[in-house]
Design a protein around this motif. Sequence first.
Motif, PDB file in Angstrom:
ATOM      1  N   ASP A  75      42.501  50.173  36.950  1.00 55.05           N
ATOM      2  CA  ASP A  75      42.026  49.127  36.048  1.00 55.05           C
ATOM      3  C   ASP A  75      41.892  47.780  36.745  1.00 55.05           C
ATOM      4  O   ASP A  75      41.484  46.792  36.131  1.00 55.05           O
ATOM      5  N   ARG A  76      42.220  47.735  38.033  1.00 61.02           N
ATOM      6  CA  ARG A  76      42.068  46.512  38.821  1.00 61.02           C
ATOM      7  C   ARG A  76      42.093  46.880  40.294  1.00 61.02           C
ATOM      8  O   ARG A  76      42.513  47.989  40.666  1.00 61.02           O
ATOM      9  N   THR A  78      43.187  47.679  43.926  1.00 57.82           N
ATOM     10  CA  THR A  78      44.475  48.204  44.384  1.00 57.82           C
ATOM     11  C   THR A  78      44.400  48.525  45.872  1.00 57.82           C
ATOM     12  O   THR A  78      43.481  49.229  46.306  1.00 57.82           O
ATOM     13  N   GLU A 105      38.405  49.222  44.457  1.00 61.73           N
ATOM     14  CA  GLU A 105      37.953  48.363  43.364  1.00 61.73           C
ATOM     15  C   GLU A 105      37.143  49.178  42.356  1.00 61.73           C
ATOM     16  O   GLU A 105      36.075  49.703  42.701  1.00 61.73           O
ATOM     17  N   SER A 111      31.872  43.165  38.275  1.00 63.28           N
ATOM     18  CA  SER A 111      31.864  43.256  39.738  1.00 63.28           C
ATOM     19  C   SER A 111      30.689  42.518  40.382  1.00 63.28           C
ATOM     20  O   SER A 111      30.695  42.288  41.595  1.00 63.28           O
ATOM     21  N   ALA A 133      43.534  40.098  40.449  1.00 62.49           N
ATOM     22  CA  ALA A 133      44.255  40.317  39.185  1.00 62.49           C
ATOM     23  C   ALA A 133      43.327  40.861  38.104  1.00 62.49           C
ATOM     24  O   ALA A 133      43.686  41.784  37.365  1.00 62.49           O
ATOM     25  N   SER A 134      42.099  40.319  38.025  1.00 65.13           N
ATOM     26  CA  SER A 134      41.188  40.712  36.959  1.00 65.13           C
ATOM     27  C   SER A 134      40.105  41.682  37.401  1.00 65.13           C
ATOM     28  O   SER A 134      39.502  42.373  36.574  1.00 65.13           O
ATOM     29  N   GLY A 135      39.812  41.730  38.710  1.00 65.40           N
ATOM     30  CA  GLY A 135      38.706  42.554  39.199  1.00 65.40           C
ATOM     31  C   GLY A 135      37.353  41.900  39.034  1.00 65.40           C
ATOM     32  O   GLY A 135      36.323  42.518  39.325  1.00 65.40           O
TER      33      GLY A 135
END
Length: 326
Positions: A75-76, A78, A105, A111, A133-135
Motif C-alpha cells: 500500500d506504499r 517498500t 512502489e 504515481s 509515506a503516501s506513495g
Amino acid sequence: MDNLDLGVLRTAAGWRAEARGVVLGTITRTWGSAPRPVGSLVAVRDDGLIAGSVSGGCIEDDLVAQLRAGSLKLDRPTPLRYGVGAEEARRFGLPCGGTLELMLEPLGPQSAVDELLARLEHGERVRRMLDLASGAATLADAEPGADALVLTATRLVSHHGPQWRLLVIGAGQMTDYLAQMALALGYGVTVCDPRAEYADGFVIAGVTLTRDMPDDVVTAFKPDGATAIVALTHDPKLDDLALMEALRGAAFYVGAIGSRVNQAKRRARLAEHFGLTAEQLDRLHGPVGLDIGARTPPEIALSILAEMTAVRYRAAGARPEAGCAV
C-alpha cells in the motif's frame, strides 16, 4: 535513464491502462558490484509478467515468487534488499558478493507515470519526487547537470530523460544506424544536414533534424561534458565547420569519419585555416570509432558508440572492479 528503463515505464503505464496491478522496482543502492546501475527499473504485473531487468534474472524470479505468495500486495513504497551475505548474493546472481536494494512502489493514479511519460515524449528532463509515506509522486524540471538518484528517509528523487546528447553532422545511411543505437543507449540525438538530397528523406522517431549550417548548430547546441559530436558527411565544407566549433568547446567526445590520410589533411586544414591548436586537434577521434575491423555502416556505428562509451566512462573515472563480470 536509458532506453530500456523508458520502455519499462511505457509498459507499466500500458498495464495500468488495462486496470492491472503493477509494482515498480527501482534500484536505489548497490554495494560491491551489481548487474544494473542505480536508478534501473523493473515492473511486475499482478499475474507475474515482468518488464525490465535489475539482475541476470534471479531477482526477477524472486519478485514473481513473492507476488504469487501474496507479499507484493503493497500500500506504499517498500524497500527490499538482496545479497546481504555471500551465499544470498550468489543465489541472486550478484557478482563479487554484491548487494542491491530496490524500492518497490505500487503504481496508481498518484504515481504520475502518465504525466512523466508525456513530458519525456517532448524530450524534457524531469525530476520525479516520490513521497515514501503516501506513495504520491510530484514532477518538476530536472536541475541542470543533475542525474543522481537520491534516497532519504522520506522520499526518493529520480531523474528521467536524456542527460547525454549526441549531435551528428550528416544524414546518410550510417547516421540511421548510429542514431537508433544511440537512442537505445539513452542519448538525445540531433542530426544536422543542410543538404536537401539527404535531409529530405531522413525520418527517425525520437531524433531531431535540423537543416542549419553545422557551425551554427554546434554553437547553438552549447556542447558540454555530456555532449558528443560526430561528423559523417565526408564533405570538408560541412564536417570542418562543425569540427572547428566542436573542438573549441567542452564536448566529451568529438569524432570524424575518414581514413588516416584524410584525417591528417583535415588536421592540417583546421590548423591552417581555422587556427586550432595542437591541443585542440588532439581531442579529435579520427578515424572515428574503435578499431574492431568494422566495414559495414552498422558495424561502424557500433564502433563509434563503443568508443564514445569508453571515453565517457574514462572521463567519469569509472573502472570495473577486478574479477567482476557485469
